[in-house]
Design a protein around this motif. Structure first.
Motif, short mmCIF file in Angstrom:
data_model
loop_
_atom_site.label_atom_id
_atom_site.label_comp_id
_atom_site.label_asym_id
_atom_site.label_seq_id
_atom_site.Cartn_x
_atom_site.Cartn_y
_atom_site.Cartn_z
N GLU A 187 25.08 65.09 -56.33
CA GLU A 187 23.64 65.06 -56.57
C GLU A 187 23.36 64.79 -58.04
O GLU A 187 22.51 64.00 -58.39
CB GLU A 187 23.04 66.40 -56.15
N GLY A 188 24.15 65.46 -58.90
CA GLY A 188 23.95 65.27 -60.34
C GLY A 188 24.21 63.85 -60.74
O GLY A 188 23.56 63.31 -61.64
N ALA A 189 25.15 63.20 -60.04
CA ALA A 189 25.53 61.86 -60.44
C ALA A 189 24.56 60.81 -59.91
O ALA A 189 24.49 59.71 -60.41
CB ALA A 189 26.94 61.56 -59.92
N THR A 190 23.78 61.19 -58.88
CA THR A 190 22.90 60.21 -58.26
C THR A 190 21.93 59.61 -59.26
O THR A 190 21.60 58.43 -59.19
CB THR A 190 22.11 60.87 -57.12
N ASN A 191 21.51 60.40 -60.20
CA ASN A 191 20.55 59.87 -61.18
C ASN A 191 21.19 59.63 -62.53
O ASN A 191 20.51 59.52 -63.54
CB ASN A 191 19.39 60.86 -61.34
N ALA A 192 22.48 59.54 -62.55
CA ALA A 192 23.17 59.40 -63.83
C ALA A 192 22.77 58.13 -64.53
O ALA A 192 22.49 57.14 -63.90
CB ALA A 192 24.67 59.43 -63.62
N ASN A 222 15.73 62.56 -56.53
CA ASN A 222 16.95 63.27 -56.12
C ASN A 222 16.63 64.23 -55.01
O ASN A 222 15.67 64.97 -55.09
CB ASN A 222 17.46 64.11 -57.30
N LYS A 247 17.52 59.97 -49.38
CA LYS A 247 17.87 58.54 -49.29
C LYS A 247 19.34 58.35 -48.97
O LYS A 247 19.71 57.64 -48.03
CB LYS A 247 17.60 57.83 -50.63
N SER A 248 20.19 58.99 -49.77
CA SER A 248 21.62 58.80 -49.58
C SER A 248 22.07 59.37 -48.24
O SER A 248 22.92 58.79 -47.56
CB SER A 248 22.41 59.46 -50.71
N GLN A 262 28.12 54.95 -55.24
CA GLN A 262 27.89 55.06 -56.66
C GLN A 262 29.21 55.25 -57.41
O GLN A 262 29.42 54.69 -58.46
CB GLN A 262 27.00 56.26 -56.90
N HIS A 263 30.08 56.06 -56.81
CA HIS A 263 31.41 56.21 -57.40
C HIS A 263 32.31 55.27 -56.66
O HIS A 263 32.48 55.39 -55.46
CB HIS A 263 31.88 57.65 -57.27
N ASP A 274 24.24 52.04 -53.13
CA ASP A 274 23.74 53.36 -53.54
C ASP A 274 23.65 53.43 -55.06
O ASP A 274 24.67 53.47 -55.73
CB ASP A 274 24.67 54.45 -52.99
N GLU A 275 22.43 53.45 -55.56
CA GLU A 275 22.18 53.53 -57.01
C GLU A 275 23.10 52.58 -57.79
O GLU A 275 23.86 53.03 -58.67
CB GLU A 275 22.40 54.96 -57.51
N ALA A 301 23.19 52.44 -61.92
CA ALA A 301 23.31 53.64 -62.75
C ALA A 301 24.31 53.47 -63.90
O ALA A 301 24.13 54.03 -64.97
CB ALA A 301 23.73 54.84 -61.89
N HIS A 346 16.11 55.17 -57.69
CA HIS A 346 14.96 55.97 -58.10
C HIS A 346 14.30 55.32 -59.31
O HIS A 346 13.45 55.92 -59.95
CB HIS A 346 15.40 57.40 -58.42
N ARG A 388 19.57 63.90 -67.05
CA ARG A 388 20.41 63.42 -65.96
C ARG A 388 20.15 64.19 -64.67
O ARG A 388 20.18 65.41 -64.63
CB ARG A 388 21.86 63.60 -66.37
N GLY A 389 19.86 63.45 -63.63
CA GLY A 389 19.68 64.07 -62.32
C GLY A 389 18.36 64.80 -62.14
O GLY A 389 18.18 65.51 -61.17
N LEU A 390 17.43 64.65 -63.06
CA LEU A 390 16.15 65.36 -62.95
C LEU A 390 15.11 64.47 -62.31
O LEU A 390 15.20 63.25 -62.35
CB LEU A 390 15.66 65.80 -64.33
N GLU A 414 20.68 56.27 -70.12
CA GLU A 414 19.45 55.59 -69.74
C GLU A 414 18.87 54.94 -70.99
O GLU A 414 18.32 55.61 -71.85
CB GLU A 414 18.43 56.60 -69.17
#
Lengths: 373, 528
Positions: free
Chosen positions: A368-373, B38, B42-43, B85-86, B164-165, B168, B197, B429-431, B459
């Motif tokens: 979750e933390g990485a989703t908006n990284a 977040n 979505k994911s 994403q990873h 997925d993202e 980023a 996002h 991050r992640g907010l 960012e």
């Protein structure tokens, strides 16, 4: 606060209560149940067996005294191992520290016997704690400086303790007569049994070491909750990275925590020597393995001082009642060992399950933390 | 007829409905952006479509026919590909080996390498995804690795691609290239779902936008029918301020001076190869750069978590080059770590305990080794109020808070001790949008009260919004410096990728560093 924000914490509180009390109770119940099945298969009556066990552990003052006597060293080793757990250290070698503490107590007991007990006994206890701490210090230093894993080093130090003390009581501190043991301590440094203090009690083996264990439990609780040392130990145990970022020295905290753990194990040894054996002999703890059983006690007590006290009492009762069970119900005392093993297994299984849940949660959080990284 | 249709998909996690009867249809040759904050779901939705999660209700149709997707293997067989994403690549293997992994063309158990390579080259040319089929993946840039992932999906026969993202980890130029690639894919008849996002990406790239909030679809629109403000409103559920107002900075004396700092990294490589910078009171110095170019090492060296091998760090005339975290905290350096779960908080501690971490030995929280629960609670309640941490009490465990509230907690602690210097790494991050706005306002207020702030963020937009000066890091060095007034994405992005992407150097940028500093080498030895 609205209900929506309040209820999760109430739920969390219940969950915590359930896992801290419920799971150990469930483990014990399951272990008893399986133990019963084994007794049935061996052609005996489990109800008779367990009632004999209960009778042997709690059937009268003498039996209760026996339970307490057997629980006392386990309380202290349980607290020792539990304290290590709080800093995420697995002091598997409490046994070795206990042996050194026992030897220290015997040696100091011989040395300080001329002093009045009010002075000698506290000095012996402090000395024995220092012996235990010293025996934990080298593994602690190795862990802090080069990262040597404490499970390996403290275990190795247990064996060294065994053979070192074996030599000491065969040579330098040996009693006359060729048995590898120290001379008997003078009655002045014995921890008195309860029947000598409280009139009306029948002769029993429970001694003041029990009160010492209770005091130590309170002390450990206070150290963990009310001191900066306890705060740092817990922080390092929960999350070393964040602790380090908060200016806490992980090597120093490791050394403190493992040495305190060793000191408590040393106290367990002193309590046995001053309260029960009144001398140190070769393999003083080998038969009962207080240090190793302390690991099980710490796990069953969920690393919580109060929980550890109850877990130690349970193990003490099993051990005290086992003999009666064998005598009266003709069920082998080995059943007790099986039940103890099963308890540890179920408590361990729960630990494994929660470890997996935590890990999954952590991974999910990372994702979750990485989703908006 | 849609190529992929999700009907009333429901997915329940313990205590949370992640997807509540969500429906989504994807037409052939279309780019649909799945937009949401977040935790909007979505994911989760796309992991259901790709077979990574099983649904608890609803149905999936491919080409109009109901299908059961139990695993990614099923999804791949139906022509659905997903790029996570990873990345899931094997670093020591070559591009070709990675692409064919799991679907190797083989005869008698022996991989037909020439055939595999030819196929990779063919697909690569077909969609304009330029990549060296023989390069080792571990040596590729992040943007290139992403291409390999996309090629892998295409090699497996994907007609429907879920990303997925995807932006980023990319620099602005790489983002543009990626969207070029996506365009060519849909022109060739593929369909793409873009999980994101970021509002500007949606406006720039999508044909259609589906907005999710709290596990539900809350709206559907097209970029021509709306704007970023409208999208943000749908996403968050209320009006939001997208960029905070920033006043003039009044920079004062130098607070933090770093000279020629060198820090060893993993595997014997140098993570920092001589970084120099100065942060003055009352200014925000932003560090832009693609993740992994030495930013983490720089931050950790300053706060004392990592030992420099050379150079110096000076705090108002005091040498803190080799100071431990406890000393840097006492010297007035606060640190908002890039990973609040790992470095920032002890999740098993309650809020009060977390709020004194770092000050826990000092008055009034402790004296002679005894903690003062009363004083700790009082301060905690005050900080919780000041920083608007939403919690029933200060005795809730930090792990029970939402990400935004956890970050407020970290800020409350780090700013609450009134530092002279603040090191803020990835502070948002992640907010979600609302929490980002809060953090940005706090950082600016802190600057205006005279704190020297070093901001590190992946960012670029955040760096540009908040900073008074911008440094670009690449390959362990500061490769360019900009005044915020004349910085633009284009030129910063050029230096972020080592000056290799956009061709000729754009005019007006000032390469930083000593005169003898040669153009920096790419960090991992290389592109194509």
């Amino acid at each position: 606060m609205s209900e929506a924000t309040k209820s999760p914490t109430v739920d969390a509180w219940w969950m915590r209560l359930l896992t801290t009390v419920g799971v150990p109770l469930l483990s014990v119940a399951l272990a008893m149940a399986i133990g019963s099945v084994i007794i049935v298969f061996s052609g005996h009556d489990p109800i008779a067996a367990f009632s004999a066990l209960l009778q042997g552990a709690f059937g009268g003052w003498r039996q209760i005294g026996e339970t307490i006597m057997r629980a006392t060293p386990l309380m202290l080793t349980g607290l020792a191992v539990g304290f290590g757990f709080r800093a995420n250290l697995f002091n598997i070698g409490a046994e070795g520290q206990l042996i050194l503490g026992s030897l220290g107590a015997a040696w100091l007991g011989l040395l300080l016997a001329p002093l009045p007990p009010i002075l000698s006994i506290p000095l012996i206890l402090i000395g024995a704690a220092l012996f235990g701490a010293a025996w934990a210090f080298i593994p602690a230093l190795l862990k802090a400086k080069v990262g040597a894993h404490e499970v390996i080093t403290t275990m190795m130090f247990s064996w060294m303790a065994l053979y070192l003390t074996s030599w000491i009581v065969s040579g330098p501190l040996a009693d006359k007569g060729g048995i590898p043991q120290t001379p008997m301590l003078s009655g002045a440094v014995w921890l008195p049994t309860f029947d000598t203090i409280i009139p009306g009690l029948p002769p029993m083996r429970a001694h003041l070491g029990f009160l010492l264990a209770l005091l130590v439990a309170v002390g450990v609780s206070l150290v963990l909750r009310r001191t900066t040392l306890g705060y740092e130990v817990r922080a390092v145990g929960f999350n070393p990275s964040a602790a380090q970022n908060g200016g806490i020295s992980i090597p120093l905290t490791t050394i403190y925590a493992l040495c305190i753990s060793g000191a408590l194990a040393g106290l367990a040894g002193a309590s046995e020597v001053l309260g029960v054996t009144h001398r140190f002999f070769d393999q003083v703890s080998a038969g009962s393995g207080f240090g190793f059983t302390g690991i099980a006690v710490a796990l069953l007590g969920k690393k919580n001082p109060v929980g550890i006290l109850f877990a130690a009492l349970l193990f003490g009762a099993l051990s005290a009642g086992g003999g009666t069970m064998q005598l009266e119900a003709d069920v082998s005392q080995k059943i007790i060992t099986i039940v103890q093993g099963l308890i540890i297994f179920f408590v361990g299984a729960e630990t494994i399950v929660t470890w997996f849940i935590k890990r999954r949660k952590r991974l999910a959080l990372e994702r979750e933390g990485a989703t908006n990284a | 007829m849609p190529v992929l249709e999700l009907r009333e998909i429901t997915k329940v996690f313990p205590g949370v409905i992640a997807n509540d009867r969500v429906s989504l249809a994807l037409e052939r040759g279309e780019i649909v952006a799945l937009l949401g904050e977040n935790g909007a779901g979505k994911s989760t939705l796309m992991n259901v479509a790709y077979g990574l999660l099983s649904d608890d209700g609803g149905e999936i149709l491919v080409d109009g026919k109901p299908v059961r997707i139990r695993s990614p293997r099923d999804a791949i067989a139906l022509g659905i590909g997903m790029v996570h994403q990873h990345f899931m690549l094997v670093a020591p293997l070559t591009v070709t080996e990675n692409i064919i992994l799991g679907h190797e063309p083989a005869r008698l158990g022996i991989i037909d390498r020439p055939k595999a390579r030819a196929r990779v080259v063919e697909i690569s040319a077909q969609y304009g995804l330029k990549v060296d089929p023989d390069a080792v993946v571990g040596g590729l840039s992040v943007g290139m690795q992403q291409r390999v992932e996309i090629l892998k999906a295409l090699y497996q026969g994907a007609r429907i691609l879920i990303l997925d993202e995807p932006t980023a980890v990319l620099s602005p130029q790489e983002v543009r290239e990626l969207f070029g690639v996506i365009r060519s894919l849909v022109t060739a008849g593929l369909s793409v779902v873009l999980i994101t996002h970021k509002l500007d990406e949606v406006m720039g790239a999508a044909d259609r936008v589906v907005v999710m909030r709290d596990g539900k679809v809350v709206g559907e629109t097209t970029p021509s029918q709306t704007d970023q403000i409208g999208l943000a409103r749908m996403m968050v559920g209320r009006d939001v301020v997208l960029s905070v107002e920033k006043g003039e900075s009044h920079a004062g004396e130098p607070r933090l001076t770093i000279t020629d700092l060198q820090v060893p990294g993993e595997r014997g490589l140098e993570a920092l190869k001589g970084v120099s910078l100065t942060v003055r009171s009352g200014e925000i110095v932003g560090i832009a750069g693609v993740d992994g170019n030495g930013q983490t090492e720089l931050v950790e060296a300053i706060v004392g978590l990592r030992r420099p091998s050379g150079g110096s760090i000076d705090l108002k005339g005091r040498d803190i080059t080799h100071a431990a975290p406890r000393e840097t905290i006492h010297a007035g350096v606060s640190h908002v770590p890039e990973d609040r779960h790992r470095r920032g908080l002890v999740l098993e501690f309650d809020l009060a305990e977390n709020l004194v971490l770092g000050d826990h030995r000092d008055a009034p929280y402790a004296s002679h080794g005894i903690t003062d629960a009363q004083a700790i609670s009082e301060t905690a309640r005050q900080r919780i109020k000041d920083y608007d941490v939403r919690t029933p009490s200060e005795h809730v465990l930090a792990g029970a808070l939402s990400g935004g509230n956890q970050q407020k907690l970290v800020l409350a602690r780090e700013l609450g001790r009134e530092p002279g210097v603040l090191i803020a790494a990835q502070p948002t991050r992640g907010l979600d949008v609302g929490a980002i706005e809060f953090v940005h306002r706090r950082l600016l207020a802190e600057r205006d009260s005279g704190t020297a702030i070093l901001l590190v963020s992946m960012e670029l937009e955040e760096v540009m919004t908040l900073s008074d000066r911008i440094l670009v890091m690449y390959g362990g060095q500061v490769v360019a410096e900009f005044d915020s007034a004349d910085a633009d994405e284009e030129r910063i992005g050029y230096y972020m990728t080592g000056g290799k992407v956009a061709g000729a150097a754009p005019a007006g940028a000032q390469p930083a560093g000593t005169p003898d500093s040669a153009p920096p080498a790419p960090p991992m030895g290389g592109a194509l």
